[in-house]
Scaffold this active site. Sequence first.
Site, PDB file in Angstrom:
ATOM      1  N   GLY A  33      43.518  42.489  47.834  1.00 39.58           N
ATOM      2  CA  GLY A  33      42.381  42.326  46.796  1.00 39.58           C
ATOM      3  C   GLY A  33      42.374  41.002  45.853  1.00 39.58           C
ATOM      4  CG  ASP A  34      41.704  41.243  42.545  1.00 38.88           C
ATOM      5  OD1 ASP A  34      40.366  41.779  42.364  1.00 38.88           O
ATOM      6  OD2 ASP A  34      42.634  42.036  42.317  1.00 38.88           O
ATOM      7  N   GLY A  61      35.256  44.186  42.221  1.00 44.09           N
ATOM      8  CA  GLY A  61      34.786  43.354  41.356  1.00 44.09           C
ATOM      9  C   GLY A  61      34.603  41.981  41.827  1.00 44.09           C
ATOM     10  CG  HIS A  62      32.785  40.848  45.132  1.00 41.77           C
ATOM     11  ND1 HIS A  62      32.142  41.137  46.181  1.00 41.77           N
ATOM     12  CD2 HIS A  62      34.286  41.257  45.285  1.00 41.77           C
ATOM     13  CE1 HIS A  62      33.021  41.856  47.013  1.00 41.77           C
ATOM     14  NE2 HIS A  62      34.191  41.681  46.572  1.00 41.77           N
ATOM     15  CD  GLN A 237      38.342  47.975  47.314  1.00 40.02           C
ATOM     16  OE1 GLN A 237      37.923  48.493  48.602  1.00 40.02           O
ATOM     17  NE2 GLN A 237      37.616  47.970  46.540  1.00 40.02           N
ATOM     18  CB  THR A 252      41.631  51.555  48.146  1.00 43.40           C
ATOM     19  OG1 THR A 252      40.498  52.185  47.530  1.00 43.40           O
ATOM     20  CG2 THR A 252      41.424  50.883  49.531  1.00 43.40           C
ATOM     21  CB  THR A 313      36.889  46.792  38.429  1.00 48.81           C
ATOM     22  OG1 THR A 313      36.286  46.095  39.473  1.00 48.81           O
ATOM     23  CG2 THR A 313      36.696  47.970  38.050  1.00 48.81           C
ATOM     24  NE  ARG A 316      44.042  48.083  36.666  1.00 44.67           N
ATOM     25  CZ  ARG A 316      44.318  48.929  37.740  1.00 44.67           C
ATOM     26  NH1 ARG A 316      45.552  49.783  37.574  1.00 44.67           N
ATOM     27  NH2 ARG A 316      43.780  48.809  38.843  1.00 44.67           N
ATOM     28  N   PRO A 317      45.928  42.890  33.753  1.00 44.26           N
ATOM     29  CG  PRO A 317      47.696  42.755  32.330  1.00 44.26           C
ATOM     30  CD  PRO A 317      46.527  43.655  32.771  1.00 44.26           C
ATOM     31  CG  ASP A 346      41.376  25.620  41.194  1.00 43.17           C
ATOM     32  OD1 ASP A 346      41.107  26.313  42.222  1.00 43.17           O
ATOM     33  OD2 ASP A 346      41.040  25.803  40.016  1.00 43.17           O
TER      34      ASP A 346
HETATM   35  P1  IMP Z   1      41.395  52.796  44.050  1.00 37.18           P
HETATM   36  O1  IMP Z   1      40.682  52.301  44.984  1.00 37.18           O
HETATM   37  O2  IMP Z   1      40.646  52.930  42.623  1.00 37.18           O
HETATM   38  O3  IMP Z   1      41.597  54.001  44.264  1.00 37.18           O
HETATM   39  O4  IMP Z   1      42.615  52.103  43.587  1.00 37.18           O
HETATM   40  C1  IMP Z   1      43.849  52.102  44.419  1.00 37.18           C
HETATM   41  C2  IMP Z   1      44.536  50.903  44.522  1.00 37.18           C
HETATM   42  O5  IMP Z   1      43.692  49.786  44.885  1.00 37.18           O
HETATM   43  C3  IMP Z   1      44.994  50.292  43.122  1.00 37.18           C
HETATM   44  O6  IMP Z   1      46.379  49.822  43.166  1.00 37.18           O
HETATM   45  C4  IMP Z   1      43.864  49.256  42.561  1.00 37.18           C
HETATM   46  O7  IMP Z   1      44.351  48.584  41.811  1.00 37.18           O
HETATM   47  C5  IMP Z   1      43.797  48.825  43.834  1.00 37.18           C
HETATM   48  N1  IMP Z   1      42.406  48.174  44.060  1.00 37.18           N
HETATM   49  C6  IMP Z   1      41.153  48.907  44.348  1.00 37.18           C
HETATM   50  N2  IMP Z   1      40.243  47.904  44.282  1.00 37.18           N
HETATM   51  C7  IMP Z   1      40.692  46.681  44.117  1.00 37.18           C
HETATM   52  C8  IMP Z   1      40.276  45.590  43.957  1.00 37.18           C
HETATM   53  O8  IMP Z   1      38.930  45.203  44.318  1.00 37.18           O
HETATM   54  N3  IMP Z   1      40.999  44.427  43.675  1.00 37.18           N
HETATM   55  C9  IMP Z   1      42.233  44.680  43.770  1.00 37.18           C
HETATM   56  N4  IMP Z   1      42.696  45.765  43.744  1.00 37.18           N
HETATM   57  C10 IMP Z   1      42.318  46.881  43.859  1.00 37.18           C
END
Ligand code: IMP
Length: 441
Positions: A33-34, A61-62, A237, A252, A313, A316-317, A346
């Site tokens: 993700g991210d 979170g976009h 994700q 997830t 979202t 968190r770091p 970059d």
């Molecule tokens: P959940 O999707 O809230 O159930 O989280 C499950 C795992 O997926 C956790 O480790 C979250 O930090 C990770 N996760 C869920 N959505 C994102 C995302 O959009 N970006 C990065 N990590 C995510």
Amino acid sequence: MFIPAVSGVKNRWNRPERNKSVSTKIALGLQWGDEGKGKIIDFLSEDVDLVVRAAGGANAGHTIKAGGIKYVLHLIPSGIVHPDVRCLLGSGMVIDPDSLLDEVLSLEKSGISDVRTRTGISGGAHLILSWHTEVEKNRENSSRPVGTTLRGIGPCYESRASRYGIPVSYLKYPDLLGEALNDLYHSMDIRSEINPELMKKTLLENHSWIIPMICDVSLEVHNAQKNNMRILMEGAQGVLLDGVHGTYPYVTSSQTVTGGIYSGVGVGPQDDDCVIGIVKAYTTRVGNGPFPTELKDSMGEFIARAGNEFGATTGRPRRCGWLDMVALRYAVRITGVKKLALTKVDVLDGLDDVFICNSYKNDKGDTITDFPPSGVELDKMTPVYESFSGWESSGINNISENLYSYIRTIEDLSGVEVSIISFGPDRLETVLREDFSGFLR
Ligand code: IMP
């Protein structure tokens, strides 16, 4: 040869030069993700008619920066910031109506006044209720937390799987909604003060605004494909968080691979689909779970700072580390990705050396080049690195030989061409491979 991506909205009804061989693009994240999906999806949306989100919920979170305005989207596809694009939320999604309302109001405040008429929501998507988030909070306080986003995602998918979930379409049928809420309440370990009657009243009072937006997403996308409209399906994700193929149990609850996107939208693959994988020039992860190339030192801190690696979202770091080609090859294999978009290049500017992991050593000292499909085995891997000379600075007119060498290595080791490179959050900070630019139009 890379060329600057020139921004500008095109007339969707009059594109004589358009390449008819690709009508559906699928964009998905290839790491945890991210990966910068928001920016790339926004960029790709400039030339499409329909953007569809398939799965997940407000755990995503976009962040998009366009025209000097920053938008943070959690549920509505990033395409909404383009005035001609219709956005759809597919049946594979889980939607917290309070979050959706906040997002709609915030977009309206930013000047996107037609967000409600340009957005369609599948009646088959499921509603996340405060009961789900409450159950998740209790569970995450246990001895084995996953480090979830606490948005109720997992418990909502559990309700769907157990046949006690609340599809969005139930908002249209108050009696059915009441009965289903009662059944759901008794199916879960809920200690909430909100009883089914109160939940029904609150939902109908606060969220009947959703009803006119309910539509048949699968049919709409199918018809758009038949009419040769241009469609972008966006993943949420990342592939390594896939509920089946990711680093289980630290994943997830939805399927983030290409197959999960088709399933969440409700269409099958077409011959001419193009799957674009988005990958960051390094790796991050939020929450718990194995991460072989994680840097728990000052270099990790440097990347976190330079890349502003804090969750859109949860704030968190994010854990940071070098690019992991073992993981990337796996992600490419299970998604059928045809092109790569490389983001946040970059962030690595100014480093003397950068590193890529191309194999692991396991606890017996064997060399491992294929990603272990289980998170348990991944935990035992030590990364083996190749080093590259760094580059001073990078940008759309500044791709140094050292950076080219880094990019070529990613292509060689993944077997996929890098077609888009992003040097910053703005749309204009993007270059395209020349032939890909033709493909887009
Ligand atoms: P959940 O999707 O809230 O159930 O989280 C499950 C795992 O997926 C956790 O480790 C979250 O930090 C990770 N996760 C869920 N959505 C994102 C995302 O959009 N970006 C990065 N990590 C995510």
